[in-house]
Design an enzyme around this catalytic site. Structure first.
Site, PDB file in Angstrom:
ATOM      1  N   SER A  43      12.681  -5.820   6.926  1.00  0.00           N
ATOM      2  CA  SER A  43      14.026  -5.350   6.581  1.00  0.00           C
ATOM      3  C   SER A  43      14.963  -5.406   7.772  1.00  0.00           C
ATOM      4  O   SER A  43      14.549  -5.412   8.929  1.00  0.00           O
ATOM      5  CB  SER A  43      13.969  -3.912   6.057  1.00  0.00           C
ATOM      6  OG  SER A  43      13.030  -3.788   5.019  1.00  0.00           O
TER       7      SER A  43
HETATM    8  N1  SAH Z   1       8.373  -2.272   5.294  1.00  0.00           N
HETATM    9  C1  SAH Z   1       8.262  -3.682   5.566  1.00  0.00           C
HETATM   10  C2  SAH Z   1       9.143  -4.512   4.650  1.00  0.00           C
HETATM   11  C3  SAH Z   1       8.272  -5.182   3.701  1.00  0.00           C
HETATM   12  S1  SAH Z   1       8.955  -6.170   2.423  1.00  0.00           S
HETATM   13  C4  SAH Z   1       8.507  -3.997   7.027  1.00  0.00           C
HETATM   14  O1  SAH Z   1       8.909  -3.101   7.784  1.00  0.00           O
HETATM   15  O2  SAH Z   1       8.276  -5.139   7.437  1.00  0.00           O
HETATM   16  C5  SAH Z   1       8.146  -5.401   1.051  1.00  0.00           C
HETATM   17  C6  SAH Z   1       6.652  -5.483   1.010  1.00  0.00           C
HETATM   18  O3  SAH Z   1       6.231  -4.786  -0.149  1.00  0.00           O
HETATM   19  C7  SAH Z   1       6.094  -6.892   0.883  1.00  0.00           C
HETATM   20  O4  SAH Z   1       5.217  -7.157   1.936  1.00  0.00           O
HETATM   21  C8  SAH Z   1       5.362  -6.870  -0.462  1.00  0.00           C
HETATM   22  O5  SAH Z   1       4.180  -7.645  -0.482  1.00  0.00           O
HETATM   23  C9  SAH Z   1       5.057  -5.395  -0.623  1.00  0.00           C
HETATM   24  N2  SAH Z   1       4.787  -4.940  -1.987  1.00  0.00           N
HETATM   25  C10 SAH Z   1       5.409  -5.280  -3.145  1.00  0.00           C
HETATM   26  N3  SAH Z   1       4.864  -4.639  -4.196  1.00  0.00           N
HETATM   27  C11 SAH Z   1       3.864  -3.851  -3.684  1.00  0.00           C
HETATM   28  C12 SAH Z   1       2.915  -2.949  -4.270  1.00  0.00           C
HETATM   29  N4  SAH Z   1       2.872  -2.706  -5.579  1.00  0.00           N
HETATM   30  N5  SAH Z   1       2.040  -2.328  -3.441  1.00  0.00           N
HETATM   31  C13 SAH Z   1       2.048  -2.567  -2.102  1.00  0.00           C
HETATM   32  N6  SAH Z   1       2.908  -3.407  -1.502  1.00  0.00           N
HETATM   33  C14 SAH Z   1       3.809  -4.043  -2.287  1.00  0.00           C
END
Ligand code: SAH
Length: 231
Positions: free
Chosen positions: A60
């Site tokens: 993000s």
């Molecule tokens: N917080 C992260 C941003 C990640 S983007 C950072 O600081 O880099 C969102 C993430 O959510 C992705 O990696 C995606 O694979 C994950 N995601 C989506 N649905 C999910 C679920 N049901 N359970 C766990 N992770 C999930």
């Protein structure tokens, strides 16, 4: 510019953008974002923008990380659950402020990289899990304990997962983007007043990758997908 100078410039930008919470700003200052960015995008590590981390996911934008962290009003005694570990950057920022951070990621290859980064940075208060975060933290592994704060870093369509609202302590707060892909999503803050009553606040229009159910099978990754993670 050296990483130190870049971090300071980023922090000044966040302050100018309205993030005034000094605990949040110093947690961001202590967290080297370049650690969480693939080699190919290192030049953008300290720009205020989202960056691809592979498998179609993104780390993000720093402003959004700071904003969400700020709105959660995290205290040193808190246990926080994050859904969507991704690069691990948001979890690392939370780990500076909370007692313990639990984080769930559905893409195992992303989680393994995040775990390596937590180890290198000696962040010992983060517990990781590869799985579907929509189901919450498995009761057996957390003693059925609930969380002071929950942060979801992927956008859900419709209502937030009930398992997550259920694992929030009374008085606890959850921040989550709500809305479909390709449409304006709303960053929402839920406050659990009682087992049945939640206060809801609309905070900000945002764009997040989707919150998806279940976990991909291990063999669903191509060699190319996996190479992209560290290229
Ligand atoms: N917080 C992260 C941003 C990640 S983007 C950072 O600081 O880099 C969102 C993430 O959510 C992705 O990696 C995606 O694979 C994950 N995601 C989506 N649905 C999910 C679920 N049901 N359970 C766990 N992770 C999930």
């Amino acid at each position: 510019m050296t990483p130190d100078a870049s971090i300071i410039r980023l922090i000044i930008g966040l302050r100018q953008a309205g993030i005034t919470n000094t605990d949040v700003l110093s947690a961001m200052e202590r967290t080297p974002r370049d650690f969480f960015i693939p080699p190919h995008f290192q030049d953008h590590a300290y720009e205020d923008q989202a960056v691809p981390i592979g498998l179609g996911q993104t780390i993000s934008q720093p402003y959004i990380v700071a904003y969400m962290t700020d709105k959660l009003q995290i205290e040193k005694t808190h246990t926080v659950l994050e859904i969507g570990t991704g690069s691990g950057y948001q979890a690392a920022v939370l780990a500076q402020l909370a007692r313990r951070v639990y984080t769930i990621e559905r893409h195992k290859p992303l989680l393994e990289l995040a775990e390596q980064r937590f180890n290198e940075l000696k962040l010992r208060n983060i517990t990781t899990l590869a799985g579907d975060g929509m189901k919450g933290w498995p009761a057996t592994q957390q003693g059925g304990q609930s969380f002071d704060r929950i942060i979801v870093t992927a956008s859900c369509e419709g209502e937030p997962p009930v398992a997550l609202l259920a694992q929030l302590k009374i008085g606890g707060m959850m921040i989550i983007p709500v809305g479909a892909q390709g449409q304006t999503q709303n960053l929402k803050l839920y406050k659990k007043e009682s087992e049945e009553v939640f206060g809801v606040q609309n905070l900000l229009p945002v764009r997040f990758v989707p919150l998806l159910p279940d976990v991909p099978r291990n063999n669903s990754y191509t060699q190319e997908d996996l190479e992209e993670l560290t290229a």
